[in-house]
Motif scaffolding. Structure first.
Motif, PDB file in Angstrom:
ATOM      1  N   ILE A  47       6.879   2.847   7.804  1.00 60.45           N
ATOM      2  CA  ILE A  47       8.131   3.579   7.978  1.00 60.45           C
ATOM      3  C   ILE A  47       7.888   5.080   8.005  1.00 60.45           C
ATOM      4  O   ILE A  47       6.966   5.594   7.372  1.00 60.45           O
ATOM      5  CB  ILE A  47       9.138   3.261   6.858  1.00 60.45           C
ATOM      6  N   ALA A  48       8.742   5.781   8.743  1.00 59.26           N
ATOM      7  CA  ALA A  48       8.762   7.244   8.690  1.00 59.26           C
ATOM      8  C   ALA A  48       9.506   7.671   7.425  1.00 59.26           C
ATOM      9  O   ALA A  48      10.506   7.052   7.044  1.00 59.26           O
ATOM     10  CB  ALA A  48       9.451   7.803   9.926  1.00 59.26           C
ATOM     11  N   ARG A  49       9.010   8.732   6.787  1.00 56.45           N
ATOM     12  CA  ARG A  49       9.651   9.267   5.584  1.00 56.45           C
ATOM     13  C   ARG A  49       9.707  10.778   5.683  1.00 56.45           C
ATOM     14  O   ARG A  49       8.809  11.396   6.241  1.00 56.45           O
ATOM     15  CB  ARG A  49       8.868   8.874   4.330  1.00 56.45           C
ATOM     16  N   GLY A  50      10.755  11.373   5.093  1.00 52.67           N
ATOM     17  CA  GLY A  50      10.858  12.822   5.082  1.00 52.67           C
ATOM     18  C   GLY A  50      11.131  13.371   6.470  1.00 52.67           C
ATOM     19  O   GLY A  50      11.722  12.723   7.332  1.00 52.67           O
ATOM     20  N   GLN A  51      10.691  14.625   6.694  1.00 52.87           N
ATOM     21  CA  GLN A  51      10.888  15.275   7.990  1.00 52.87           C
ATOM     22  C   GLN A  51       9.839  14.758   8.968  1.00 52.87           C
ATOM     23  O   GLN A  51       8.639  14.859   8.720  1.00 52.87           O
ATOM     24  CB  GLN A  51      10.764  16.789   7.845  1.00 52.87           C
ATOM     25  N   ASN A  95       0.809  -1.223   0.000  1.00 54.12           N
ATOM     26  CA  ASN A  95       0.000   0.000   0.000  1.00 54.12           C
ATOM     27  C   ASN A  95       0.842   1.273   0.000  1.00 54.12           C
ATOM     28  O   ASN A  95       0.559   2.237   0.714  1.00 54.12           O
ATOM     29  CB  ASN A  95      -0.965   0.018   1.198  1.00 54.12           C
ATOM     30  N   GLY A  96       1.926   1.258  -0.806  1.00 49.65           N
ATOM     31  CA  GLY A  96       2.716   2.465  -0.975  1.00 49.65           C
ATOM     32  C   GLY A  96       3.683   2.793   0.141  1.00 49.65           C
ATOM     33  O   GLY A  96       4.280   3.872   0.143  1.00 49.65           O
ATOM     34  N   THR A  97       3.862   1.882   1.098  1.00 49.05           N
ATOM     35  CA  THR A  97       4.837   2.134   2.163  1.00 49.05           C
ATOM     36  C   THR A  97       5.552   0.833   2.496  1.00 49.05           C
ATOM     37  O   THR A  97       5.385  -0.183   1.795  1.00 49.05           O
ATOM     38  CB  THR A  97       4.165   2.757   3.404  1.00 49.05           C
ATOM     39  N   LEU A 131       9.553   3.106  12.820  1.00 52.98           N
ATOM     40  CA  LEU A 131       8.325   2.471  12.372  1.00 52.98           C
ATOM     41  C   LEU A 131       7.182   2.920  13.269  1.00 52.98           C
ATOM     42  O   LEU A 131       7.259   2.809  14.487  1.00 52.98           O
ATOM     43  CB  LEU A 131       8.481   0.946  12.401  1.00 52.98           C
ATOM     44  N   SER A 132       6.137   3.412  12.643  1.00 53.45           N
ATOM     45  CA  SER A 132       5.030   4.024  13.383  1.00 53.45           C
ATOM     46  C   SER A 132       4.472   3.094  14.453  1.00 53.45           C
ATOM     47  O   SER A 132       4.132   1.943  14.165  1.00 53.45           O
ATOM     48  CB  SER A 132       3.913   4.390  12.404  1.00 53.45           C
ATOM     49  N   PRO A 133       4.342   3.575  15.700  1.00 44.81           N
ATOM     50  CA  PRO A 133       3.706   2.758  16.740  1.00 44.81           C
ATOM     51  C   PRO A 133       2.237   2.476  16.435  1.00 44.81           C
ATOM     52  O   PRO A 133       1.654   1.548  16.989  1.00 44.81           O
ATOM     53  CB  PRO A 133       3.851   3.618  18.001  1.00 44.81           C
ATOM     54  N   GLN A 134       1.624   3.284  15.567  1.00 43.86           N
ATOM     55  CA  GLN A 134       0.214   3.085  15.250  1.00 43.86           C
ATOM     56  C   GLN A 134       0.003   1.928  14.270  1.00 43.86           C
ATOM     57  O   GLN A 134      -0.836   1.062  14.496  1.00 43.86           O
ATOM     58  CB  GLN A 134      -0.394   4.367  14.653  1.00 43.86           C
ATOM     59  N   ASP A 135       0.784   1.914  13.158  1.00 45.60           N
ATOM     60  CA  ASP A 135       0.539   0.875  12.160  1.00 45.60           C
ATOM     61  C   ASP A 135       1.808   0.210  11.636  1.00 45.60           C
ATOM     62  O   ASP A 135       1.732  -0.646  10.762  1.00 45.60           O
ATOM     63  CB  ASP A 135      -0.254   1.440  10.977  1.00 45.60           C
TER      64      ASP A 135
END
Length: 414
Positions: free
Chosen positions: A291-295, A257-259, A284-288
């Motif tokens: 990955i984190a991207r950018g700022q 799904n694009g990530t 890696l987001s605690p919600q889902d």
């Protein structure tokens, strides 16, 4: 499975594992009371049923099947490949089972290894079943049987399949009552008289179904596996989350799904900070788990992550503005003053952290930052026709005007 011409067990895997040395705790107590409460009907087969016309089986209203994969005594069932490929092609949900002869956990581990090897090339989208009913099991203690079952089922679960246990009603009542894995109960009767987590009920070995020559085992289903065994996507699992592609649990990095997401060695979704074997660091987001991207702000600090999710340090240009993520401070965004190893001094906006260029007044002092962002020092510059001197600290002060020359003053003579 108990008649001599069908010496195999049904396979249906119940993946509800709670760490316990004696038993597993089921996630739900699914009760089977009779045909009226069933959600679907299916068959289980082995070589004793011969060649099966799976299109006719599906046309007869059968929704699932359990196919014997084999046993340690006879090897892979001769009809296994034809059955699993044919059932899949006909659109039936397809589970598998192994008829067990294990009397120790070590033997159960070997049975699990064989089962996983046999089914690896094929789609298995229903439980993987441990059929424990042989005469070799009758004199084992309850604890011995539970240890054998857990060994097999944990191995199947760790490989990303859904384990289940098959046996007779009497065996479940007598020695297997405390097992918490999903249960497939054999009782040839008008109703199932066992009500502890019955997910499938084998109600007859004398069924007649189009596409199968002669009699066949017939079963009712009571537990819905549609959200537990999926083709693609995420599934909750014992307080964690797993990810499946083409019905198989994934490990490591997956793109979806694009990530991107990361699954650990047990297939569990990872969140928070992660450093992989290459030394790259991710968040890696605690919600889902994405990955984190950018700022991104993490724990109150500003970081920058590449499109692949790798945390970076040093200079970053975003929409013609430059930012500096300080390697000496774990890659956290730099704000206000910064001097590099070459003696250049920079200033970063206290708000969004972008590097300043041009003329700025700060705390009553005037500064000039060149096109590279470096503070101008020890030189004179013209600002809108006014000459300024930049000292060693870069503070701009107006240059003193030159003393005027008096044209009437007498020339010096020797």
């Amino acid at each position: 499975m108990r008649n001599k011409w069908k010496t195999a067990a049904r396979k249906f895997c119940a993946a509800l594992c709670v760490a316990a040395t004696v038993s597993m705790v089921p996630a739900a107590n699914v009760q089977a009371v009779g045909a009226g409460s069933a959600i679907s009907q299916g068959i289980d087969v082995s070589q004793h049923n011969g060649a099966v016309n799976w299109s006719q089986v599906a046309g007869a209203g059968m929704k699932f099947t359990f196919i014997k994969a084999g046993s340690t005594k006879s090897g892979m069932d001769p009809q296994f490949v034809a059955n699993i490929t044919g059932a899949q092609a006909a659109g039936l949900k397809t589970g598998v089972y192994l008829y067990s002869y294990a009397v120790t956990p070590e033997q159960a581990a070997e049975e699990a290894r064989l089962m996983l090897e046999w089914i690896a090339p094929y789609t298995v989208n229903y439980p993987v079943v441990f059929d424990i009913e042989d005469s070799c099991h009758k004199n084992l203690t309850e604890q011995q049987l539970i240890d054998i079952i857990n060994t097999f089922c944990f191995a199947v679960d760790a490989a990303g399949y859904y384990p289940m246990v098959y046996s007779s009603k009497n065996m479940f009542n007598g020695k297997l009552s405390i097992t918490g894995w999903d249960k497939w109960v054999a009782q040839y009767n008008d109703s199932c008289e066992y009500d502890n987590n019955v997910c499938f009920w084998q109600y007859s070995s004398n069924g007649s179904v189009n596409g199968v020559n002669g009699r066949v085992d017939v079963n009712y289903q009571y537990k819905d596996y549609s959200s537990l065994i999926v083709q693609d996507g995420f599934v909750g699992h014992n307080g964690s989350v797993r990810f499946y592609q083409n019905w198989k649990m994934q490990k490591g990095w997956v793109d979806y799904n694009g990530t991107r997401y990361y699954l650990d060695g047990a297939g569990n979704l990872v969140s928070g900070w992660l450093t992989d074997v290459s030394g790259s660091t991710y968040f890696l987001s605690p919600q889902d788990g994405s990955i984190a991207r950018g700022q991104c702000v993490v724990d109150g600090a500003d970081y920058y992550f590449t499109a692949e999710g790798v945390k970076t340090a040093g200079w970053v240009t975003i929409e013609d503005r430059k930012y500096f993520y300080d390697p000496a401070n774990n890659g956290i965004l730099k704000r206000q003053w910064y001097s590099d190893e070459n003696g250049n001094t920079y200033f970063f906006d206290p708000g969004d952290g972008h590097m300043l260029t041009g003329i700025y007044e700060m705390e009553g002092q005037l500064y000039c930052f060149g096109e590279s962002g470096a503070l101008v020092k020890n030189q004179s510059i013209d600002i809108n026709g006014t000459l300024y001197n930049a000292g060693p600290e870069g503070v701009l002060v107006p240059a003193a005007p030159a003393e005027p020359v008096n044209p009437e003053a007498p020339a010096e003579t020797a």
